[in-house]
Design a protein around this motif. Structure first.
Motif, PDB file in Angstrom:
ATOM      1  N   GLN A 508       0.773  -0.830   0.349  1.00 53.86           N
ATOM      2  CA  GLN A 508      -0.026   0.029   0.214  1.00 53.86           C
ATOM      3  C   GLN A 508       0.618   1.359   0.087  1.00 53.86           C
ATOM      4  OE1 GLN A 508      -3.250  -0.483  -0.552  1.00 53.86           O
ATOM      5  NE2 GLN A 508      -2.021  -2.376  -0.853  1.00 53.86           N
ATOM      6  N   THR A 509       1.720   1.016   1.060  1.00 43.97           N
ATOM      7  CA  THR A 509       2.997   2.633   0.370  1.00 43.97           C
ATOM      8  C   THR A 509       4.002   2.554  -0.649  1.00 43.97           C
ATOM      9  OG1 THR A 509       3.302   1.861   3.124  1.00 43.97           O
ATOM     10  CG2 THR A 509       4.867   3.409   2.338  1.00 43.97           C
ATOM     11  N   SER A 580      11.116   8.103   4.578  1.00 38.04           N
ATOM     12  CA  SER A 580      10.874   8.533   3.318  1.00 38.04           C
ATOM     13  C   SER A 580       9.387   9.079   3.167  1.00 38.04           C
ATOM     14  CB  SER A 580      11.450   7.683   2.477  1.00 38.04           C
ATOM     15  OG  SER A 580      13.339   6.842   1.833  1.00 38.04           O
ATOM     16  N   ALA A 581       8.589   8.085   3.159  1.00 31.87           N
ATOM     17  CA  ALA A 581       7.181   8.800   2.789  1.00 31.87           C
ATOM     18  C   ALA A 581       7.292   9.904   4.608  1.00 31.87           C
ATOM     19  CB  ALA A 581       6.445   7.773   3.269  1.00 31.87           C
ATOM     20  N   LYS A 582       7.296   9.597   5.912  1.00 32.06           N
ATOM     21  CA  LYS A 582       7.202  10.679   6.219  1.00 32.06           C
ATOM     22  C   LYS A 582       7.537  12.376   5.908  1.00 32.06           C
ATOM     23  CE  LYS A 582       5.726   8.317  10.202  1.00 32.06           C
ATOM     24  NZ  LYS A 582       7.165   7.336  11.501  1.00 32.06           N
ATOM     25  N   SER A 583       8.280  12.056   5.576  1.00 31.55           N
ATOM     26  CA  SER A 583       9.278  12.941   4.950  1.00 31.55           C
ATOM     27  C   SER A 583       9.416  13.888   3.301  1.00 31.55           C
ATOM     28  CB  SER A 583      11.321  12.762   4.744  1.00 31.55           C
ATOM     29  OG  SER A 583      11.517  12.167   3.561  1.00 31.55           O
ATOM     30  N   SER A 584       8.450  12.995   2.867  1.00 34.95           N
ATOM     31  CA  SER A 584       7.727  13.356   1.842  1.00 34.95           C
ATOM     32  C   SER A 584       6.141  13.865   1.641  1.00 34.95           C
ATOM     33  CB  SER A 584       7.465  11.993   0.491  1.00 34.95           C
ATOM     34  OG  SER A 584       9.482  12.060   0.183  1.00 34.95           O
ATOM     35  N   PRO A 586       4.526  16.934   3.189  1.00 37.20           N
ATOM     36  CA  PRO A 586       4.783  17.709   3.597  1.00 37.20           C
ATOM     37  C   PRO A 586       5.147  18.358   2.163  1.00 37.20           C
ATOM     38  CG  PRO A 586       6.384  17.137   5.218  1.00 37.20           C
ATOM     39  CD  PRO A 586       5.912  15.864   4.687  1.00 37.20           C
ATOM     40  N   THR A 587       5.962  17.444   0.885  1.00 38.43           N
ATOM     41  CA  THR A 587       6.441  18.204   0.014  1.00 38.43           C
ATOM     42  C   THR A 587       5.009  17.829  -1.139  1.00 38.43           C
ATOM     43  OG1 THR A 587       7.680  16.201  -0.700  1.00 38.43           O
ATOM     44  CG2 THR A 587       8.372  18.103   0.423  1.00 38.43           C
ATOM     45  N   VAL A 588       3.877  17.160  -1.275  1.00 33.75           N
ATOM     46  CA  VAL A 588       2.952  16.527  -1.307  1.00 33.75           C
ATOM     47  C   VAL A 588       1.811  17.753  -1.764  1.00 33.75           C
ATOM     48  CG1 VAL A 588       1.417  14.383  -2.443  1.00 33.75           C
ATOM     49  CG2 VAL A 588       3.572  14.063  -1.778  1.00 33.75           C
ATOM     50  N   THR A 589       1.675  18.101  -2.361  1.00 30.86           N
ATOM     51  CA  THR A 589       0.658  19.318  -2.786  1.00 30.86           C
ATOM     52  C   THR A 589      -0.824  18.787  -2.591  1.00 30.86           C
ATOM     53  OG1 THR A 589       1.496  19.072  -5.095  1.00 30.86           O
ATOM     54  CG2 THR A 589       2.072  20.716  -3.745  1.00 30.86           C
ATOM     55  N   ASP A 590      -1.186  17.547  -3.822  1.00 33.73           N
ATOM     56  CA  ASP A 590      -2.373  17.300  -3.282  1.00 33.73           C
ATOM     57  C   ASP A 590      -2.238  16.743  -2.387  1.00 33.73           C
ATOM     58  OD1 ASP A 590      -4.857  15.832  -4.013  1.00 33.73           O
ATOM     59  OD2 ASP A 590      -4.308  14.528  -5.920  1.00 33.73           O
ATOM     60  N   GLN A 591      -3.747  17.571  -1.086  1.00 33.92           N
ATOM     61  CA  GLN A 591      -3.803  16.491  -0.377  1.00 33.92           C
ATOM     62  C   GLN A 591      -4.461  15.273  -0.043  1.00 33.92           C
ATOM     63  OE1 GLN A 591      -6.716  19.702   1.537  1.00 33.92           O
ATOM     64  NE2 GLN A 591      -5.685  21.769   1.333  1.00 33.92           N
ATOM     65  N   ALA A 592      -5.541  14.933  -1.137  1.00 35.38           N
ATOM     66  CA  ALA A 592      -5.658  13.899  -0.810  1.00 35.38           C
ATOM     67  C   ALA A 592      -4.314  12.627  -0.729  1.00 35.38           C
ATOM     68  CB  ALA A 592      -6.895  13.435  -1.569  1.00 35.38           C
ATOM     69  N   ALA A 593      -3.598  12.308  -1.651  1.00 37.01           N
ATOM     70  CA  ALA A 593      -2.551  12.066  -2.381  1.00 37.01           C
ATOM     71  C   ALA A 593      -1.701  11.867  -0.734  1.00 37.01           C
ATOM     72  CB  ALA A 593      -1.742  12.210  -3.519  1.00 37.01           C
ATOM     73  N   ALA A 594      -1.489  13.295  -0.713  1.00 35.48           N
ATOM     74  CA  ALA A 594      -0.797  13.066   1.026  1.00 35.48           C
ATOM     75  C   ALA A 594      -0.857  12.659   1.771  1.00 35.48           C
ATOM     76  CB  ALA A 594      -0.249  14.661   1.547  1.00 35.48           C
ATOM     77  N   MET A 595      -2.689  12.647   2.548  1.00 39.06           N
ATOM     78  CA  MET A 595      -3.011  11.730   3.581  1.00 39.06           C
ATOM     79  C   MET A 595      -3.019  10.648   3.264  1.00 39.06           C
ATOM     80  SD  MET A 595      -6.881  11.756   4.128  1.00 39.06           S
ATOM     81  CE  MET A 595      -7.320  13.978   5.502  1.00 39.06           C
ATOM     82  N   GLN A 596      -2.950  10.314   1.565  1.00 38.47           N
ATOM     83  CA  GLN A 596      -2.355   8.779   2.202  1.00 38.47           C
ATOM     84  C   GLN A 596      -1.613   8.432   1.750  1.00 38.47           C
ATOM     85  OE1 GLN A 596      -3.277   7.569  -2.650  1.00 38.47           O
ATOM     86  NE2 GLN A 596      -3.685   5.352  -1.970  1.00 38.47           N
ATOM     87  N   LEU A 597      -0.784   8.698   1.951  1.00 43.04           N
ATOM     88  CA  LEU A 597       0.582   8.612   1.356  1.00 43.04           C
ATOM     89  C   LEU A 597       0.877   8.296   3.305  1.00 43.04           C
ATOM     90  CD1 LEU A 597       3.542   8.297   0.837  1.00 43.04           C
ATOM     91  CD2 LEU A 597       3.884  10.559   0.522  1.00 43.04           C
ATOM     92  N   GLY A 598       0.077   9.730   4.349  1.00 45.32           N
ATOM     93  CA  GLY A 598       0.783   9.801   5.838  1.00 45.32           C
ATOM     94  C   GLY A 598       0.057   8.935   6.099  1.00 45.32           C
ATOM     95  N   GLN A 599      -1.265   7.903   5.991  1.00 47.85           N
ATOM     96  CA  GLN A 599      -1.057   6.734   6.906  1.00 47.85           C
ATOM     97  C   GLN A 599      -0.900   5.775   6.280  1.00 47.85           C
ATOM     98  OE1 GLN A 599      -5.726   7.478   5.211  1.00 47.85           O
ATOM     99  NE2 GLN A 599      -6.254   8.668   6.502  1.00 47.85           N
TER     100      GLN A 599
END
Length: 1715
Positions: A508-509, A580-584, A586-599
């Motif tokens: 998933q990550t 790497s995912a956690k550090s990335s 904040p740099t993802v502008t798409d909020q939905a994609a950033a939330m998915q990556l963080g989760q």
């Protein structure tokens, strides 16, 4: 327009704006003549009415505008729709694969790829269904309250996983083509799922206007399509029976909710308020919608319910139902007061809640699939849990015995189960094993039962408790041995589940990372994330294969080990991708994609933490099997290579997808270094006898080698070359198999020199055989000059390391281990440089010569290490030194030869680019530099000046401040986030701490195990306290859970750091492993608890989350107890010292109490005929035994923990016996001589205090080196101990000698004061501080004692001397304690502190001089000695004066006289407030007594406690207000400052003091009455009387404050308001408590009346029927009544007398106001 069956929306379009025109269309008819004259009137009927309905989408221009979040969701859906359409297009064709062979490797590749694809598809389908369920849950409420970002995240998860799933389906369909039609069926199922996803996206689009049912239908289609797809790939893990039960339970919830809606409808019909009626209707509607949504969610996740994320979504849907039910019940309660209707609603709500609980329980029990727990599992778990509880309850014999009973029952069940299995076992050997294990367990149980009987018979005996603990430990070991297979199977199953979840989370990550790539604006962070994804993707197949192999072969140890190895190898790349995912994010502008990556990153971190713990515990259970597994793997590779050779000879050997000749050749050449290092590791472990050899590296290298060799053979065009390559690889595998087999034999006999030598030679031959066979030297990466330079440097380093090994072999084993490790590293670097150098040679012969030289050096290295080991093991062995010298000489010869050969191999090659003259100049210049450097070294060695040394401290301080600032910032951010329920940062912090705990070699520990153990205990208890507070706050204040979660996070982080160090210093090693395991398990519990705390903060009224949090908190508490138990097991001696120290502290407190009785003249002997001579011998004998225990304690600090524990337990027992016999001896002296009694008890008290210090010093010195400072402190404490025991013996001998016992008492007092002074002069700060007033009060006694000492010196009477000795030790000790406590107060300056400590020392020394002079007067009296007593007393008086001045300086300008009546009054007020608060705290800890099983409600006990708590709190506030009023009077000058009113002030102060004391006493009585009442030991009348007494005493306090106060002052106003509130609160609680008691009493009466119909009460009065007997019965009853009335009257008179006596002591002001 609203019709009966449907609603229609009429939409009107406006093209222009005009004015409103008023008019009427009802105009009168007008007849006009026609233009053609009269016409004929025609009659007819109107046509039938026509109806036309147009349906479609509303005009977008007339819809409300979309919010920014909705617009972002529309963009996300559009992007996702494009991805879905692309996936549909991709599924039109099957993946094209190159032709594959029929050899074993090809078949294995196909099988592995199919397994990997199935796993990936399964995890992706799990994510799709979970995302669908999330969409259903998130879009359930009001659109204005919808979290559109979260909806977008769920949709992004669906689309990204669908894209990846389509790729896997295409590959799997191509691999399944051999099965008829299976590939096409799979493609059709995937297309169906894709279409269902498309329908869902269309339905949830904000502008679609689709009804809710369309969304639910689309979601159900996704669930059905997902199940079909999983069945096609054979991954439908959830059986149909489980799914059917799940759906039936969901429908049961829906049916129950429907019934509740009907009940709510009845409430709405009778409600007269339209607002409340509409509220009930809306709540019922919401309840119906949430249940239908639950059913839809169940349909979606039913096929993938094995996934935790799917389970979480279903549970979340259940929580929504629970909230809607609560809302419906609340709405009904506010809408009507009809009891019957509300009762019906409540009953229906209860049915819904029960059905919902059954559903959630069914989901959570998925792991067992509804199957019963194994016969061994429950008993084994009970045994493990109960033994942990026994370990944790050391000191509580009653609880230990109760747990022992449970333990005995569990072991009995386990023994019976094992015997039953043995009877039905077919295999005779297995039957015998079961019976033997059962007998072992039964014997251990019998020993435990006997120990429990001893502990029950002697609950105060610590030896019996220790025996019970040891028996429980033995039983635990026997259980592990008996149920080892069951435990092992359970741990492996846990690891399989953890590995599956970790692999799925990683998949998933990766998908989330790829989806976020387009919107990631930081290219560096994106590139790092891509690399991490590739690394994890390379490890996922091994993890999946490990799971499949373990599940397919549950009894195969090698398959289990492969899973363990794959799990351990997966951790590092997994942690990297998380980082790497956690550090990335904040740099993802798409909020939905950033939330998915963080989760996804968060979920993966949690899964990795579980995987780490599961792998570690499974590894411990499986034992050392690495070498066996490596041997099996190499033999399997041999068979695969042989099969590949046969395929090549037939022309059927095909390359695997992705293989090329260049790639395989590069892989083949790159294995040379890896082979050498892995063999060196194997040699080292075999030589050291290390059974826990990790052979996974060697296995992986051989896998790579075999695959590369096969790839070269498959891609080459030369058949002969292919065959030769496979033969060569087979030969290498053959040699490796022999090497591993030899290493296994070496482990069996680690001391066999012949095996060691043979092993070393075989390893060298095998490695260089590999080099000779392949001759694929790695490509040269350096120039010849660089290679030559590296070879020379590494040879020099290796030569130096060889010398270090030779020197270390004559020292300690630690030095030899370090030197050997350095030698191994240098040898690896030298080998790399040699192979690099061989690559520069042109001919094969030269290459073989270079490699031959390397082989000789390897042989010489092996001989050197073996010779060094032999000398280290047995330095006195004959010829050992000669062998070592010869080996070192041979090694240096080989090194020098190799260096020369390196220079002479290419004599024409220049070693640099310099010309001849440049070389000469370079030599000269370098020589000059060398000389200057040597001179500089010499000069600097003489001066030792380090440049800029003055800046080092400043830099270090700045760095420390920066570190602290960053830590504070992180803590603040975590607390701020936790306040709103954001706990992801805390979860990550705990997971990171767990990861660091399981990392490799920890840093070099600076402390001992005891220090780390003490710190861990503190942090563990802090976590337990926070967890318990969470249980309370979850009900009372959910908003405080965030700070508690932050505290748990911080405490666990520190605990993990200390746990890693404690594990590295624990002995034996198994204890360290157990500590790490327990701490990691605690970490898992803390993560779940913190997550539940965050969820409850977001939804404070969620009852399910509350229950889950409470359960998690209890789990954390249990795991804390397991950590503490592991720590105790790690250091029995230290724990015994702690226990013994606690026991000695209790003895000292008991002796203080005995001294109080003796001083009061109430210490009497039990037998009047008892004499001191009867006890003298016992005292002397016990004291001598204590001296032996002292010696054992000192020696135990340097020996094993077992001996230390025995010494500590023995000393505690001996001091207990000694104090008992001394107290008996003191009592036998009689109360007529109390001073002698005190002298004797003081003597044994000194011994006990010295023993306490000795035990503490022993605990600190345990395990330390002989030159450690703690060892010197231990020796000093031992000397004091011996001195005090000797003093006790002298005192015992002098007790019956009236002429010398005073002198002996004085000698003992002088020694005691000197020891107290030593403690006073130590640099350790006291644990608490005190006030300067208290310090001054303690100095008053020194003046009295000084006068008494002078008088004793003048009289020279033994009685006076004894009295002086007893008083002196007390006043000096009190002064020293308070002096240090006051001096170390935080507000006291350094100068004043030093001054107070100085004069405290001078005062004590002066007093010692005085006592020593008195002693001299007694022993050698002369005429000029007594006059000197005055001089010594003046010296003491001067020091006391200085002490008082120092105390005044501590207080500064605010100093007041402690003897001032107003100060005493304020102190008493504050003391009263403190005592009231202490009583209130006791009430906080009280709980009502256990309620009997009856239908009558006795909840008024809780009301009693709450009322008492409130009254105590109000009383405390009232007393504090009185204190403020008193301070105001002092500030106004009405008291204290006017000398003329001194007497009056004193009287007023006494009245205030008396009133304050009465308030405190009354409140204390109230608390005691409340406690007694709830425990069933007192009547309610006593409680009411106590409350009234509190009211009366507070009234007197108010009067005392009003005597001199101004009525309009602010303090008096506050005081009166506080008193009014207090009285109101008191009356309110009394009335409430009375009502509660009345209700309970009425219930009791009704119950009693009801019971009277069923049976005759045995207590009924039996009325006599005869006349005379009846008259006598009446007379007896009247007599009893009169006696009771007389007793009542006497009680009233007694109360009046008490009040009159108290009234006499009241000040005049209070008496007047009373009147």
């Amino acid at each position: 327009i609203t019709g009966n069956s449907q609603s229609t929306i009429l939409q009107q379009q406006f093209n222009r704006v005009g004015q409103v025109e008023h008019g009427s269309v009802a105009l009168p008819g007008i007849l006009r003549s026609g233009s053609v004259g009269p016409e004929t009137l025609n009659m007819g009927t109107m046509p039938s009415p026509q109806q036309h309905i147009t349906t479609g989408q509303m005009h977008l221009g007339h819809m409300p505008p979309l919010s920014a979040a909705q617009q972002a969701l529309v963009g996300t859906i559009n992007t996702s729709m494009q991805a879905v359409q692309q996936a549909q297009s991709d599924l039109e064709e099957v993946e094209e694969l190159p032709p594959l062979g029929d050899d074993m490797a090809s078949k294995m590749w196909i099988q592995n790829k199919m397994d990997e694809s199935k796993h990936d598809i399964h995890s992706q389908v799990d994510a799709i269904t979970a995302g669908t369920a999330s969409v259903v849950n998130l879009t359930a409420g009001d659109p204005t309250d919808t979290d559109y970002t979260a909806v977008g995240c769920a949709i992004t998860t669906i689309s990204s996983n669908l894209t990846e799933m389509s790729k896997g389906v295409k590959l799997l369909a191509a691999l399944m083509e051999d099965e008829v039609g299976s590939g096409q069926d799979l493609m059709r199922a995937a297309k169906t799922l894709t279409g269902a996803v498309s329908d869902l996206l269309n339905a949830v689009e904000p502008t679609s206007g689709e009804p809710r049912q369309t969304v639910l239908t689309a979601a159900g289609s996704i669930g059905q399509a997902s199940g079909d797809l999983l069945r096609q790939i054979g991954e439908n893990e959830t059986d149909e029976r489980f799914q059917d039960v799940l759906m039936n339970l969901a429908k049961a919830v829906a049916n129950a909710a429907a019934m509740m809606v009907l009940k709510a409808k009845n409430v709405a019909q009778v409600s007269e308020d339209s607002v409340l009626q509409n509220r009930v209707i809306a709540a019922a509607t919401q309840c119906a919608l949430s249940t239908s949504q639950l059913v839809a969610c169940a349909k979606v996740v039913s096929p993938t319910i094995s996934s935790p994320v799917c389970q979480e979504q279903l549970i979340e849907a259940g929580k929504l139902v629970d909230r809607s039910v609560e809302g419906c019940v609340k709405a009904c309660l506010s809408a009507t007061s009809d009891g019957e209707l509300l009762k019906a609603v409540s009953a229906a709500a209860g049915i819904v809640t029960q059905a919902l609980s059954d559903l959630i329980a069914h989901v959570r029990n998925y792991a067992t699939r509804g199957e019963p727990i194994g016969r061994y599992d429950q008993a084994t778990d009970t045994i493990m849990t109960v033994t942990e509880s026994i370990f944790c309850n050391m000191g509580d014999a009653g609880e230990m015995v109760r747990q022992a009973r449970v333990l005995a029952q569990a072991t009995s069940d386990l023994v019976n189960a094992m015997r039953s299995d043995a009877e039905v076992e077919v295999d005779v050997n297995n039957s015998k094993k079961l019976l033997a294990a059962a007998k072992l367990l039964a014997d251990a149980t019998a020993r435990m039962v006997e120990a429990a009987k001893g502990a029950a018979a002697y609950p105060e005996n610590e030896d019996q408790q220790q025996k019970l603990r040891e028996a429980a430990e033995g039983l635990r070991v026997a259980t592990n041995a008996a149920a080892q297979n069951a435990i092992k199977k359970k741990l492996i199953t846990r690891l399989e589940n953890a590995a599956k979840q970790a692999a799925a989370a990683a998949t998933q990550t990766i998908a989330a990372s790829q989806n976020a790539a387009a919107s990631n604006k930081n290219s560096a962070a994106h590139q790092k994330l891509v690399q991490s994804c590739r690394a994890v993707a390379d490890h996922i197949p091994q993890l999946v294969q490990g799971v499949r192999g373990s599940q397919g072969q549950p009894e195969d140890g090698s398959a289990q080990l492969a899973l363990i190895i794959a799990s351990q190898n997966f951790l590092q790349p997994g942690n990297k991708i998380v980082s790497s995912a956690k550090s990335s994010v904040p740099t993802v502008t798409d909020q939905a994609a950033a939330m998915q990556l963080g989760q996804c990153a968060k979920n993966l971190a949690t899964c990795l933490a579980e995987l780490r713990t599961a792998a570690q515990t499974a590894h411990e259970a499986c034992g050392p099997m690495e070498i066996d597994s490596a041997l099996i793997a190499v033999q399997t590779l041999k068979n695969e290579l042989q099969d590949a050779k046969m395929a090549a000879s037939e022309g059927h050997l095909k390359p695997l997808p992705g293989e090329s000749l260049e790639k395989c050749t590069q892989d083949l050449g790159g294995t040379s270094k890896a082979v050498g290092s892995s063999m060196a590791q194997l040699l080292t472990c075999a030589a050291q006898g290390n059974e826990h050899y990790t052979g996974n590296t060697l296995t992986l290298i051989h896998n790579t080698l075999a695959q590369a060799a096969r790839g070269v053979a498959a891609t080459t065009s030369d058949p002969a070359g292919a065959t030769a390559m496979l033969d060569s690889a087979h030969e290498v595998m053959e040699g490796s198999a022999k090497l591993i087999s030899e290493a296994r034999d070496a482990l069996v006999a680690p001391g066999d020199a012949e095996i060691q030598q043979r092993l070393a030679s075989l390893s060298v031959v095998t490695f260089f055989t590999f080099i000779f066979i392949f001759l694929q030297l790695p490509p040269c990466s350096k120039t010849f000059q660089e290679a030559q330079s590296d070879l020379n440097q590494t040879a020099a380093d290796l030569n130096q390391s060889a010398g270090d090994v030779v020197h270390a072999s004559r020292g300690t084993t630690c030095r030899l281990a370090d030197a050997s490790g350095k030698f191994s590293e240098d040898f690896d670097e030298f080998l790399d440089a040699g192979i690099e150098m061989a690559g520069h040679t042109q001919s094969k012969d030269d290459q073989m010569q270079v490699i031959g030289n390397l082989k000789n050096i390897s042989m010489a290295s092996s001989k050197l290490l073996l010779a060094a080991k032999s000398l280290s093991v047995d330095p006195a062995a004959g010829n050992a030194k000669n062998l070592l010298t010869a080996a070192a000489r041979y090694f240096r010869t080989c090194i020098i030869y190799k260096q020369c050969m390196g220079l002479l191999d290419n004599p024409n090659e220049p070693v640099s680019d310099l010309s001849y003259f440049d070389c000469i100049e370079s030599v000269m210049e370098n020589s000059k530099i060398l000389g200057e450097s040597m001179a500089g070294i010499s000069h600097n060695c003489k001066t030792g000046d380090v440049p800029a040394a003055h800046t080092h401290d400043a830099i270090a301080e700045a760095a420390q401040l920066m570190r602290e600032a960053v830590d504070d910032l992180l803590l603040t951010l975590n607390e701020a986030a936790s306040e709103v329920g954001m706990v992801s940062g805390m979860v990550d912090s705990i997971a990171d701490a767990m990861g660091k705990l399981g990392e490799g070699t920890p840093p070099e520990p600076e402390g001992s195990f005891v220090e780390y153990q003490t710190t861990m205990v503190r942090y563990s208890k802090a976590i337990a306290v926070s967890a318990q507070e969470m249980i309370t706050k979850s009900v009372s204040a959910p908003e405080d859970l965030g700070s508690l979660a932050s505290h748990i996070t911080a405490d666990y982080s520190q605990l993990a750091v200390q746990g890693r160090l404690a594990a590295s210093t624990a002995e034996p090693e198994e204890i360290g492993v157990q500590i790490k395991t327990r701490v990691q398990e605690l970490g898992h519990g803390c993560i779940v608890l913190v997550q539940k705390a965050g969820a409850l903060q977001i939804s404070p009224s969620d009852s399910f989350t509350k229950r889950e949090l409470i359960e998690c908190a209890r789990t954390v508490t249990e795991k804390v107890s397991m950590v503490l138990s592991a720590l105790q097991a790690g250091n029995k001696g230290t724990q015994a010292c702690i226990t013994a120290g606690s026991a000695v502290s209790g003895i000292i407190a008991d002796l203080d109490t005995t001294i109080m009785f003796a001083s009061a003249g109430t210490l009497n002997a039990e037998n009047d005929s008892d004499s001191f001579a009867d006890h003298r011998e016992n005292i002397l004998k016990t004291a001598k035994a204590l001296v032996e225990d002292t010696k054992n304690l000192v020696s135990g600090a340097a020996s094993s923990q077992e001996k230390l524990a025995q010494a500590a337990q023995s000393s505690a027992k001996t001091i207990t016996d000694l104090t008992d016999v001394v107290k008996l001896g003191a009592a036998s002296i009689g109360p007529d001589d109390p001073e002698t009694q005190v002298v004797l008890i003081n003597a044994v008290k000194d011994v006990a205090k010295a023993l306490a210090e000795l035990i503490s010093a022993t605990k600190c010195a345990a395990g330390k080196a002989a030159d450690d400072p703690s060892m010197f402190q231990l020796k000093s404490a031992a000397k004091v101990m011996v001195t005090n025991v000797t003093s006790l013996l002298k005192t015992v001998k002098a007790v019956e000698d009236e002429a010398s016992r005073g002198t002996r008492a004085l000698e003992a007092t002088i020694e005691c004061i000197k020891q107290e002074l030593t403690l006073f002069q130590s640099k350790e700060a006291p644990e608490k501080s005190t006030t300067p007033e208290e310090f001054i009060r303690m100095t008053k006694g020194i003046t009295t004692a000084t006068a008494k000492a002078v008088a004793a010196g003048n009289s020279a009477r033994q009685e006076d001397v004894i009295s002086t000795a007893n008083l002196s030790r007390k006043v000096i000790a009190d002064m020293l304690i308070t002096c240090k406590q006051a001096a170390y107060h935080e507000e006291v300056s350094e100068e004043v502190r030093n001054r107070a400590l100085l004069y405290g020392t001078e005062c004590t020394n002066g007093y010692i001089d005085l006592l020593e002079h008195v002693l001299q007067v007694l022993q050698k009296p002369t005429g000029d000695q007594k006059p000197k007593l005055v001089m010594f007393s003046k010296k003491v008086a001067a020091a006391v004066t200085e002490l008082i001045q120092a105390a005044e300086a501590m207080k500064g300008t605010e100093w007041v006289d402690p003897e001032d009546p107003t100060v005493i009054a304020e102190t008493e007020l504050l003391g009263a407030a403190a005592s009231i608060e202490a009583a209130a705290k006791k009430l906080e800890q009280l709980k009502p007594r256990a309620k009997p099983r009856q239908a009558i409600s006795l909840d008024f006990e809780e009301q009693i406690l709450e009322a008492a708590k409130s009254i105590a709190a109000a009383t405390s506030a009232l007393v504090k207000s009185a204190s403020a009023a008193q301070r105001e009077l002092v500030a106004q000058g009405k008291v204290g400052a006017i000398p003329a009113n001194a007497v009056d002030d004193g009287q007023w102060s006494q009245g205030l003091i008396s009133a304050a004391r009465m308030v405190a006493a009354a409140t204390s009585n109230l608390c005691e009455a409340a406690n007694a009442s709830v425990q069933g030991h007192a009547s309610e009348e006593k409680l009411v009387s106590s409350a009234k007494q509190v009211a009366a005493s507070t009234a007197q306090l108010l009067v005392a404050c009003k005597v001199k106060a101004e009525q309009d002052s602010e303090a008096m106003r506050r005081l009166q308001v506080t008193h009014s509130i207090f009285l109101e609160l008191l009356m309110c609680h009394l009335q409430a408590a009375g009502n509660a008691v009345k209700r309970a009493s009425d219930s009791l009466v009704r119950a009693a009346q009801k019971a009277a119909f069923n049976k005759t009460d045995d207590d009924n009065v039996v009325v006599k029927t005869r006349f005379v007997g009846g008259i006598a019965q009446i007379i007896a009853a009247q007599e009893e009544m009169l006696r009771k009335e007389r007793e009542l009257e006497e009680a009233r008179k007694k109360l009046a007398q008490i009040r009159q006596q108290q009234y006499k002591f009241l000040p005049s002001e209070l008496r007047e106001d009373e009147d």
